[in-house]
Scaffold this motif. Structure first.
Motif, mmCIF file in Angstrom:
data_model
loop_
_atom_site.group_PDB
_atom_site.id
_atom_site.type_symbol
_atom_site.label_atom_id
_atom_site.label_comp_id
_atom_site.label_asym_id
_atom_site.label_seq_id
_atom_site.Cartn_x
_atom_site.Cartn_y
_atom_site.Cartn_z
ATOM 1 N N UNK A 113 14.824 47.261 7.373
ATOM 2 C CA UNK A 113 14.520 48.136 8.506
ATOM 3 C C UNK A 113 13.012 48.284 8.767
ATOM 4 N N UNK A 114 12.261 47.225 8.471
ATOM 5 C CA UNK A 114 10.811 47.256 8.663
ATOM 6 C C UNK A 114 10.398 46.212 9.690
ATOM 7 N N UNK A 115 9.543 46.604 10.634
ATOM 8 C CA UNK A 115 8.968 45.709 11.637
ATOM 9 C C UNK A 115 7.481 45.544 11.371
ATOM 10 N N UNK A 116 6.975 44.343 11.590
ATOM 11 C CA UNK A 116 5.544 44.086 11.459
ATOM 12 C C UNK A 116 4.986 43.707 12.822
ATOM 13 N N UNK A 117 4.445 44.720 13.527
ATOM 14 C CA UNK A 117 3.809 44.485 14.815
ATOM 15 C C UNK A 117 2.338 44.192 14.613
ATOM 16 N N UNK A 118 1.848 43.146 15.271
ATOM 17 C CA UNK A 118 0.473 42.681 15.070
ATOM 18 C C UNK A 118 -0.302 42.652 16.376
ATOM 19 N N UNK A 119 -1.551 43.101 16.315
ATOM 20 C CA UNK A 119 -2.458 43.012 17.456
ATOM 21 C C UNK A 119 -3.719 42.297 17.063
ATOM 22 N N UNK A 120 -4.495 41.881 18.056
ATOM 23 C CA UNK A 120 -5.751 41.183 17.754
ATOM 24 C C UNK A 120 -6.981 41.986 18.135
ATOM 25 N N UNK A 121 -6.790 43.176 18.715
ATOM 26 C CA UNK A 121 -7.927 44.047 19.027
ATOM 27 C C UNK A 121 -8.369 44.752 17.744
ATOM 28 N N UNK A 184 10.524 41.259 10.548
ATOM 29 C CA UNK A 184 10.292 40.430 11.730
ATOM 30 C C UNK A 184 8.919 40.723 12.315
ATOM 31 N N UNK A 185 8.266 39.690 12.772
ATOM 32 C CA UNK A 185 6.940 39.822 13.375
ATOM 33 C C UNK A 185 7.080 40.047 14.876
ATOM 34 N N UNK A 186 6.351 41.031 15.367
ATOM 35 C CA UNK A 186 6.189 41.287 16.788
ATOM 36 C C UNK A 186 4.725 41.040 17.148
ATOM 37 N N UNK A 187 4.472 40.553 18.343
ATOM 38 C CA UNK A 187 3.113 40.496 18.842
ATOM 39 C C UNK A 187 2.913 41.611 19.850
ATOM 40 N N UNK A 188 1.764 42.277 19.746
ATOM 41 C CA UNK A 188 1.413 43.377 20.633
ATOM 42 C C UNK A 188 0.287 42.943 21.545
ATOM 43 N N UNK A 189 0.228 43.543 22.717
ATOM 44 C CA UNK A 189 -0.866 43.190 23.610
ATOM 45 C C UNK A 189 -1.031 44.167 24.746
ATOM 46 N N UNK A 194 -1.635 37.686 24.130
ATOM 47 C CA UNK A 194 -0.526 37.823 23.185
ATOM 48 C C UNK A 194 0.820 37.619 23.869
ATOM 49 N N UNK A 195 0.893 37.920 25.170
ATOM 50 C CA UNK A 195 2.140 37.684 25.910
ATOM 51 C C UNK A 195 2.484 36.201 25.900
ATOM 52 N N UNK A 196 1.498 35.376 26.202
ATOM 53 C CA UNK A 196 1.728 33.931 26.222
ATOM 54 C C UNK A 196 2.029 33.406 24.819
ATOM 55 N N UNK A 197 1.272 33.889 23.824
ATOM 56 C CA UNK A 197 1.472 33.418 22.457
ATOM 57 C C UNK A 197 2.857 33.815 21.946
ATOM 58 N N UNK A 198 3.269 35.067 22.204
ATOM 59 C CA UNK A 198 4.594 35.508 21.780
ATOM 60 C C UNK A 198 5.686 34.665 22.427
ATOM 61 N N UNK A 205 7.938 40.778 21.909
ATOM 62 C CA UNK A 205 6.639 41.184 22.448
ATOM 63 C C UNK A 205 6.655 42.665 22.794
ATOM 64 N N UNK A 206 5.583 43.353 22.438
ATOM 65 C CA UNK A 206 5.420 44.772 22.766
ATOM 66 C C UNK A 206 4.159 44.936 23.595
#
Length: 353
Positions: A113-121, A184-189, A194-198, A205-206
């Motif tokens: 029940x764990x999510x790993x959301x990642x951002x680049x900012x 699971x990995x999520x990409x944030x933006x 990040x939208x394109x990369x996800x 995508x978040x």
């Protein structure tokens, strides 16, 4: 895939989730803010919200969420079912191995029940980001995000190829210790990168609609157009972060959200501080430029009675086609935020545990 996609409950058009910034109000402490965070997570779990995320921020007195993994471990100890995650971890601030170890640990505490959301900012100002990264070249960290993401994924899966410099390094807890799940990995933006990369990687995508509303529809369109099916997802799945506050009275809701507008003005002008009280915000004299900013900021906050907030959320979901709405309630008092999540749950007839 089931770990990513939620189920809409009650009368909600899509799953509803929570983003908690663990805000610290004037006259209150970080300890109180974290206790409120636990209360919000437990309420969200009891009322059928799908997931509860916290976000990485640094050098901001008004938030207490500089260490998402630590907070998630604490929340895991006080919940049993709701998904917990980062919205997000700012990957360029950290070595990928460290993140793999931290979230492997949280996953071991709350399996499945764990999510790993990642951002680049950076999640902060430039000087603080330089202190975190031990470098003044912040663009380099952002540009290396795809490579860092690939490295992190391999650490989580423990599958560096033979001959790779890291092939004998294992992130623990992790697969080297036996069969295990992994977050699971999520990409944030808040823009298109990040939208394109996800989309290209077939990841969920978040999008941060709550502070980049003008870019929401273009970013979601880009994500969907770029999407390629993967082992993770067979179709795009996008959630959006939404600033929303419900109160028993419309005027009270407006009074409460003004504190967030004043807090953002101070942050954007280099004067970050604790979240002001509603009385302080009401008494504050806004300059013409500040008033323009406040009006623009508040126009993106869905506020009012429970029915008004439900209507606003429904309209936003229809306009964007978001697969999930992640609600952040920004206000000075924890009781106000708790009441907001309760009212929204009632408006959508979410179940009561």
């Amino acid at each position: 895939m089931d770990a990513i996609k939620g189920t809409a409950l009650g009368d909600a058009p899509v799953p509803l989730s929570v983003l908690d910034l663990v805000t610290v109000g004037a006259g209150r402490t970080a300890t109180q803010a974290i206790r409120t965070g636990v209360d919000i997570a437990r309420l969200a779990e009891s009322r059928g919200y799908h997931r509860h995320w916290v976000a990485e921020h640094h050098s901001m007195p008004g938030v207490a969420s500089s260490s998402p993994a630590v907070l998630l471990a604490h929340l895991a100890a006080h919940t049993t079912r709701i998904r917990l995650g980062s919205g997000g971890v700012m990957l360029p601030n950290h070595a990928p191995l460290v993140i793999a170890e931290q979230f492997g640990t949280v996953e071991a505490m709350a399996p499945g029940r764990v999510d790993l959301g990642l951002g680049r900012a950076p999640g902060t100002d430039g000087a603080t980001a330089a202190a975190l990264r031990r470098s003044d070249n912040l663009l380099e960290g952002a540009d290396e995000f795809p490579q860092q993401l690939s490295e992190l994924t391999r650490f989580l899966d423990d599958d560096f190829p033979d001959g790779h410099p890291y092939s004998r390094i294992h992130a623990v807890p992790g697969p080297v210790q036996g069969p295990t799940g992994r977050p699971p990995i999520w990409l944030l933006g808040s823009s298109g990168f990040s939208a394109r990369l996800a989309g290209t990687l077939g990841l969920p995508f978040a999008f941060a609609h709550h502070f980049s509303a003008q870019n929401t529809v273009p970013a979601l369109d880009l994500y969907r157009d770029s999407f390629r099916p993967s082992a993770v997802l067979d179709a795009p799945y996008a959630l959006i972060g939404v600033s929303a506050l419900a109160a028993d009275d419309e005027k009270e809701a407006h009074r409460q959200v003004l504190t967030g507008a004043l807090s953002m003005i101070r942050l954007r002008t280099g004067r970050p501080g604790l979240i002001p009280t509603p009385e302080e915000a009401a008494a504050y004299t806004f300059s013409a430029m500040e008033q323009e900013f406040a009006d623009s900021w508040l126009s993106n906050v869905i506020k009012g009675t429970a029915d008004e907030v439900r209507s606003g959320l429904d309209d936003l979901q229809k306009r964007t086609g978001a697969d999930e709405l992640m609600i952040t309630a920004n206000a000075h008092g924890g009781d106000v935020r708790l009441r907001s999540y309760e009212l929204i749950a009632d408006a959508y007839n979410l179940p009561k545990a």
